[in-house]
Scaffold this motif. Structure first.
Motif, short mmCIF file in Angstrom:
data_model
loop_
_atom_site.label_atom_id
_atom_site.label_comp_id
_atom_site.label_asym_id
_atom_site.label_seq_id
_atom_site.Cartn_x
_atom_site.Cartn_y
_atom_site.Cartn_z
N ASN A 341 17.49 -40.72 86.74
CA ASN A 341 17.92 -39.53 87.48
C ASN A 341 18.13 -38.35 86.55
OD1 ASN A 341 17.81 -40.46 90.08
ND2 ASN A 341 19.86 -41.37 90.00
N GLU A 342 18.58 -38.64 85.34
CA GLU A 342 18.75 -37.54 84.38
C GLU A 342 17.38 -36.91 84.08
OE1 GLU A 342 20.06 -38.57 80.44
OE2 GLU A 342 20.88 -36.57 80.10
N VAL A 343 16.37 -37.73 83.92
CA VAL A 343 15.02 -37.19 83.67
C VAL A 343 14.55 -36.36 84.86
CG1 VAL A 343 12.62 -37.75 83.12
CG2 VAL A 343 14.47 -39.17 82.18
N LEU A 344 14.77 -36.90 86.06
CA LEU A 344 14.37 -36.17 87.27
C LEU A 344 15.05 -34.80 87.31
CD1 LEU A 344 12.95 -36.13 90.08
CD2 LEU A 344 15.08 -37.08 91.02
N ASN A 345 16.32 -34.80 86.94
CA ASN A 345 17.07 -33.55 86.94
C ASN A 345 16.46 -32.53 85.97
OD1 ASN A 345 19.30 -31.92 87.78
ND2 ASN A 345 20.19 -32.29 85.75
N PHE A 346 16.07 -33.00 84.78
CA PHE A 346 15.44 -32.07 83.84
C PHE A 346 14.10 -31.58 84.39
CE2 PHE A 346 18.30 -33.78 80.49
CZ PHE A 346 18.78 -32.56 80.04
N SER A 347 13.38 -32.47 85.06
CA SER A 347 12.05 -32.05 85.55
C SER A 347 12.19 -31.01 86.66
CB SER A 347 11.24 -33.25 86.03
OG SER A 347 11.59 -33.60 87.35
N GLN A 348 13.34 -31.00 87.33
CA GLN A 348 13.50 -30.06 88.44
C GLN A 348 14.32 -28.83 88.09
OE1 GLN A 348 15.14 -32.73 91.39
NE2 GLN A 348 13.11 -33.29 92.16
N ASN A 349 15.07 -28.90 87.00
CA ASN A 349 15.99 -27.80 86.68
C ASN A 349 15.89 -27.39 85.21
OD1 ASN A 349 17.45 -27.73 89.32
ND2 ASN A 349 17.86 -29.84 88.71
N LEU A 350 14.68 -27.35 84.69
CA LEU A 350 14.52 -27.04 83.28
C LEU A 350 14.81 -25.56 83.02
CD1 LEU A 350 13.54 -28.80 80.87
CD2 LEU A 350 11.33 -27.67 81.13
N THR A 351 15.59 -25.26 82.00
CA THR A 351 15.80 -23.85 81.65
C THR A 351 14.62 -23.39 80.79
OG1 THR A 351 16.93 -24.31 79.56
CG2 THR A 351 18.31 -24.24 81.56
N LEU A 476 15.34 -34.61 71.63
CA LEU A 476 15.70 -34.21 73.00
C LEU A 476 14.57 -33.49 73.73
CD1 LEU A 476 19.42 -33.06 72.76
CD2 LEU A 476 18.48 -35.01 74.03
N SER A 477 13.64 -32.91 72.95
CA SER A 477 12.53 -32.19 73.58
C SER A 477 11.74 -33.12 74.50
CB SER A 477 11.60 -31.59 72.52
OG SER A 477 10.76 -32.58 71.95
N ARG A 478 11.77 -34.42 74.22
CA ARG A 478 11.00 -35.36 75.04
C ARG A 478 11.72 -35.66 76.36
NH1 ARG A 478 6.37 -34.44 73.50
NH2 ARG A 478 5.44 -36.49 73.63
N LEU A 479 13.05 -35.57 76.32
CA LEU A 479 13.82 -35.68 77.56
C LEU A 479 13.60 -34.42 78.41
CD1 LEU A 479 15.94 -37.20 79.28
CD2 LEU A 479 17.71 -36.24 77.80
N HIS A 484 10.55 -38.98 78.63
CA HIS A 484 11.36 -40.02 77.98
C HIS A 484 12.76 -40.06 78.58
CE1 HIS A 484 9.16 -41.86 74.68
NE2 HIS A 484 8.66 -40.69 74.33
N TYR A 485 13.33 -41.26 78.58
CA TYR A 485 14.74 -41.42 78.93
C TYR A 485 15.59 -41.09 77.70
CZ TYR A 485 12.19 -44.58 82.04
OH TYR A 485 11.28 -45.12 82.90
#
Lengths: 513, 313
Positions: A341-351, A476-479, A484-485
Motif C-alpha cells: 500500500n505504501e508503494v501504491l500511495n507513492f505511485s498515486q501521490n508522487l511529488t 528510496l528513489s526506487r520506492l 520496490h517495497y
C-alpha cells in the motif's frame, strides 16, 4: 510598418540571445597533476598478479644517448613543431587521466549497449552472442550486473597493470624525454616519476584488451581511442615511443590474466535456461509464496538468474551465503500488504521532488547503469583530490570490485527469494521508471549505493556524510519510482554497506594508505 | 504552437494538432477585427498504437495504445485589423493502455502569437493576403520531458517565425505557410545521458525544426470546411536505436493529413461557433502514428459578425 520592425527585432533578439552549446563537465576536467607520485606503488598489493613482476619487462633497449633514442626524441620534436589545435585539445583531454578516460569510455559503451533485446516473432527472446556480436541482438546487453562486472574487470586490470608498471619504473629509472632534452616541451604537468614503461600506455593496453572482450562489437571504436591516446603521450613530450610500446605490451599481458579469470568466473552461465527459470518459480510456490513473474509483454526470462553464483572479488562463496539477508515479508503477511500500500500511495501521490529523485537515480535502459553512475560520482570527486594514476586505479578498483560483488550479493538474494514486484501484486501500481525484469528483494540500486558510499567514504572521508545521503536517496528513489517495497530498499542498502566493508578491509591492507 | 503538432505525434498533445482547424489561429488566413476578442475551449484526443523507431515502424506491447487528452483555453484579440494577438493554455493528460508506465498530466506550454497582415489586396477575382507571425511558447508547469512517450511535452521554449499566404476565390480558399522553429535547450532531472555519445550535463541540445503546411477548402460566413497537409521536420537530432526509449532531442518528423470543419451560428447566436477537426499522421520518424480529433466552442465578443473581410458570404 512599425509593427513589422518590432516583430523582426523581437525575433532576432530571441533567436540570438540563447547559446545552445552544452557545457560538458567531462570535457572541462583539468589535466591530472598528482600531489604525490606514489613512486613506491610497485610494492602495493596486486589483485590477481602473484607479484608485481609476474610478467617480465625487459630493460629499455633504446638507451639515453644512443642514436635510436635520439630518433625517438626527434619523433617528439617533429610532432611538437606542428601541433594542431585539435592535437593540443587531445593532449589535454587525455591529460586529465588515463584511468579516468578509459573508465568514461567503458561508461559510453555500457550506455550504448544497455538495451534489452526485442522479442522473436514467437514471443521468445533472442540472446546476444559474443561469438557473433554484431548480429541482432548486438552483444552485449550491458544490463546492471553485466556492467558491474565490466567496470570491475577494467578497473582491477588497470590497477594491477599500474602496480607492475611502477615496479619497472623503479627498476629502470628512465627519465622523461623533456628532462633528457631541454628542447622538448612538456605539455602536461611534470614529475620525477620514471617514464618507462608509460603509465598511460599500460592503462591503455590493459583497457583495450578488457574492453575488446566485453564489448566485441565495438573493437574499431576502442582501437581508435587507443591509437589517439598512445600518440598524445608522445606529442606531449611525456613519453618516447619505446616507453609507450613497453607500457602497452605490459598492460596487455596483465589484462590477459584478468581475461582468463573472466572466462571462468561463471558469468557466461548466468542466463541459465528454461528449466532453471521454472525451478525458481516452483521453489517459491513450495515455500507458500507468490513467485515473481515478468511484467513485460511477452514475458521476458529473468535477467541473469545465476549471476549470484559468479565468482566475487572480495567475498568467498561461504561468506556470500553468510551475508545473505533473511527473507522479505511473506506475500501473505500484513507487513507485506502495508508495504504494498505504501508503494501504491507513492505511485498515486508522487511529488515533483520525488519524481526528480526517481529520475536522477533511475539509470535505466540506455544509460551507464547504477554502477556507472557511482563511477561518474567517484571520478568527479577524484579529479579534485590530486591522485596519481596508480591511486586513481586502486580507488576505482576498490569501488568497482565492491560494485560487482554487490551485484553478485544482490542477485544471490533476489533468486533465493524470487519475490514479486509491487505491480505484479497490485496492477494499479504504475511506475515513473521501467520495472526491472527480475525479482524485487533486495533492491539492486540500494545494494550498489550502499557499497559505493562505504568505499567512497573510506577513500574520501571528508564527503562521507554526503555519500551516505546520496546512497539513501538512491535507495528510496526506487520506492518513489513505485518499483520496490521499502524492505527491498532498506535491506539492500544494509547489504551493500556490508559488501563495501570487504573492499575497505582490502584497501587498508594493500599498502596504499 | 507548432512544436506541439509534432509533440502531438509523440505525446499526442493534440491541442495543437487540432489548433490549425480553429478559425483565427496561427495557421489560417483569418484575422480578428480591431478590439474584438474570440475566446474558446477545445477538447482534443489523440492516440497511436504504432510508432517509428527511427525509420522502423513498430508497435509496443508494453505501451499498447498511447493516448493524450488535451483541454485548451484559447483566445485571439484584434489589436488592429492587421495585427492580432493569440494565446493558448493547454492542460494535457497522457496514458498508456498496457505496460507499467504511469501516465502524466499537467499544464503544458503557454503559446503566444503575434499575427500580422501587411498585405491584403484583390488579385483577379479573388483576395490575396500575406501574413507574418511570431510565436513563443514556454512551459507552464515543471513537468518532465524525460518520460517519453508519456511526457506531456518537450519543455523546449520555442520561438517560431512563420510566413503565410492566403488566397480566396469566391468561397474557395488556399493557404500555404512555412515556419522556422528555434528551440531552446532543455534540462533533465539527471546529470548525464547518452544520445549518440555520453553527455555529462543535465542540459540537452534541442535541434531546431521547420514546418510547412498547405490547406484548402470552402469558406463562407456560416461554414468552413478544409483539408490540411502539414510536414514537420526536425533539423537535426538522432534516431531511437533498436528497442530503446524515445528522447526529447530525437529527429522527430511527421507528415500529417487533417480536416477542419467550423460552423458559425448567425442571427440570435451570432458570434458563437463550433469546430471539429481530425489529424492523421501519414509518415513519420521517431514519432507515433497519431490519429486525433478535436471539438471546440468559440465565442466572439462585442462583435455581431466575424472579424476580417474573409467572412463575407
Amino acid at each position: 510598418m512599425k509593427c513589422r520592425i518590432y516583430i523582426a527585432a523581437m525575433a532576432i533578439i530571441s533567436l540570438a540571445s540563447c547559446s545552445k552549446t552544452l557545457e560538458d563537465r567531462s570535457q572541462a576536467f583539468p589535466v591530472l597533476n598528482p600531489t604525490k607520485t606514489d613512486a613506491n606503488a610497485g610494492n602495493w598489493r596486486p589483485i590477481l598478479l602473484s607479484t608485481a613482476n609476474e610478467f617480465p619487462l625487459a630493460a629499455p633497449s633504446i638507451l639515453a644517448g644512443t642514436p635510436n633514442y635520439i630518433l625517438e626524441l626527434n619523433e617528439i620534436k617533429s610532432y611538437q613543431a606542428n601541433l594542431s589545435q585539435q592535437q593540443r585539445q587531445q593532449i589535454n583531454f587525455w591529460g586529465a587521466g588515463a584511468v579516468l578516460r578509459w573508465n568514461e569510455i567503458m561508461r559510453t559503451l555500457v550506455a550504448q549497449r544497455n538495451l534489452p533485446p526485442y522479442q522473436n516473432a514467437d514471443g521468445t527472446y533472442p540472446f546476444p552472442n559474443a561469438n557473433n556480436p554484431l548480429a541482432y541482438p548486438i552483444f552485449p546487453f550491458a544490463n546492471p550486473p553485466y556492467a558491474a562486472r565490466a567496470y570491475a574487470y577494467l578497473a582491477a586490470a588497470q590497477y594491477d597493470a599500474l602496480v607492475a608498471a611502477h615496479f619497472y619504473k623503479a627498476q629502470y629509472l628512465r627519465q622523461a624525454p623533456y628532462k633528457v632534452d631541454a628542447t622538448i616541451q612538456p605539455l602536461l604537468p611534470t614529475s620525477d616519476l620514471p617514464v618507462y614503461p608509460s603509465e598511460d600506455a599500460v592503462v591503455m593496453g590493459a583497457s583495450v584488451e578488457i574492453l575488446k572482450l566485453l564489448f566485441p562489437a565495438d573493437i574499431a571504436y576502442i582501437q581508435a581511442k587507443a591509437a589517439e591516446h598512445k600518440v598524445v603521450r608522445i606529442m606531449a613530450g611525456m613519453n618516447t615511443r619505446s616507453d609507450v610500446d613497453a607500457g602497452e605490451a605490459l598492460g596487455k599481458a596483465v589484462a590477459n590474466k584478468f581475461i582468463a579469470r573472466a572466462r571462468n568466473d561463471r558469468a557466461g552461465a548466468a542466463a541459465a535456461n528454461p528449466a532453471v527459470w521454472a525451478q525458481f518459480e516452483t521453489d517459491a510456490v513450495t515455500r507458500g509464496e507468490t513467485p515473481w513473474k515478468s511484467l513485460e509483454l511477452p514475458a521476458r526470462p529473468p535477467m541473469l538468474p545465476l549471476f549470484g553464483k559468479v565468482r566475487a572479488w572480495l567475498i568467498d562463496s561461504a561468506a556470500m551465503v553468510s551475508i545473505r539477508p533473511a527473507a522479505p515479508p511473506s506475500t501473505q503477511s500484513q507487513k507485506f500488504k502495508d508495504e504494498l500500500n505504501e508503494v501504491l500511495n507513492f505511485s498515486q501521490n508522487l511529488t515533483r521532488e520525488q519524481l526528480r529523485i526517481a529520475h536522477f537515480w533511475a539509470d535505466g535502459i540506455g544509460t551507464y547503469t547504477p554502477p556507472g553512475h557511482w563511477n561518474a560520482v567517484a571520478c568527479e570527486d577524484f579529479i579534485n583530490l590530486g591522485f596519481s594514476e596508480v591511486r586513481w586505479a586502486r580507488n576505482l578498483a576498490l569501488l568497482n570490485m565492491s560494485l560487482m560483488d554487490a551485484a553478485i550479493q544482490c542477485w544471490d538474494t533476489k533468486y533465493t527469494y524470487f519475490n514479486p514486484r509491487p505491480s505484479q501484486m497490485n496492477p494499479a501500481i504504475k511506475s515513473v521508471t521501467g520495472v526491472p525484469n527480475f525479482p524485487a528483494y533486495t533492491s539492486g540500486h540500494s545494494t550498489f549505493s550502499g557499497a559505493a558510499a562505504t568505499v567512497l567514504s573510506y577513500i574520501n572521508p571528508s564527503k562521507a556524510a554526503e555519500y551516505d545521503a546520496m546512497a539513501k536517496e538512491a535507495s528510496l528513489s526506487r520506492l518513489y519510482g513505485a518499483i520496490h517495497y521499502r524492505s527491498d530498499c532498506e535491506v539492500g542498502l544494509q547489504c551493500g554497506i556490508r559488501v563495501g566493508a570487504f573492499a575497505v578491509t582490502r584497501g587498508r591492507a594493500d599498502g596504499a594508505d | 504552437m507548432m512544436k506541439q503538432i509534432i509533440l502531438g505525434a509523440w505525446v499526442a498533445a493534440s491541442c495543437l494538432l487540432a489548433a490549425p482547424s480553429i478559425a483565427q489561429t496561427d495557421a489560417d488566413g483569418l484575422m480578428m477585427a480591431k478590439n474584438n476578442f474570440c475566446g474558446g475551449a477545445m477538447y482534443m484526443h489523440a492516440s497511436w498504437n504504432h510508432y517509428w523507431e527511427g525509420t522502423l515502424k513498430r508497435n509496443n506491447l508494453n505501451l499498447g495504445t498511447v493516448s493524450t487528452t488535451t483541454y485548451n483555453l484559447m483566445g485571439n484579440y484584434g489589436i488592429t485589423g492587421k495585427l492580432n494577438f493569440l494565446f493558448n493554455v493547454p492542460y494535457v493528460r497522457t496514458k498508456a493502455s498496457a505496460g507499467n508506465l504511469a501516465g502524466q498530466q499537467g499544464m503544458q506550454d503557454l503559446s503566444l502569437w503575434l499575427k500580422y497582415m501587411p498585405i491584403e489586396k484583390s488579385i483577379g477575382d479573388g483576395f490575396l493576403s500575406v501574413y507574418g507571425l511570431l510565436g513563443y511558447s514556454t512551459p507552464l508547469s515543471n513537468y518532465t520531458a524525460d518520460l517519453l512517450p508519456l511526457s506531456i511535452g518537450l519543455r523546449s521554449k520555442t520561438t517560431t517565425l512563420r510566413a503565410m499566404v492566403d488566397y480566396q476565390l469566391g468561397s474557395f480558399t488556399t493557404t500555404a505557410s512555412a515556419s522556422f522553429m528555434h528551440r531552446q535547450n532543455i534540462t533533465l532531472d539527471r546529470t548525464a545521458y547518452y544520445t549518440t555519445e555520453m553527455h555529462y550535463t543535465n542540459e540537452v541540445f534541442m535541434p531546431n525544426a521547420s514546418q510547412w503546411q498547405v490547406r484548402s477548402g470552402y469558406r463562407s460566413e456560416r461554414w468552413i470546411a478544409e483539408a490540411t497537409y502539414t510536414q514537420f521536420t526536425t533539423l537535426g537530432g538522432f534516431d531511437i536505436t533498436r528497442n530503446n526509449v524515445p528522447f526529447p532531442s530525437n529527429r522527430m518528423n511527421a507528415g500529417m493529413l487533417g480536416t477542419n470543419i467550423k460552423y458559425n451560428f448567425l442571427n440570435k447566436l451570432n458570434g458563437l461557433s463550433i469546430v471539429a477537426n481530425t489529424q492523421h499522421v501519414l509518415s513519420g520518424r521517431n514519432v507515433g502514428q497519431t490519429n486525433a480529433y478535436g471539438l471546440g466552442v468559440f465565442y466572439i465578443m462585442n462583435m455581431p459578425k466575424l472579424g476580417g473581410k474573409k467572412a463575407k458570404p
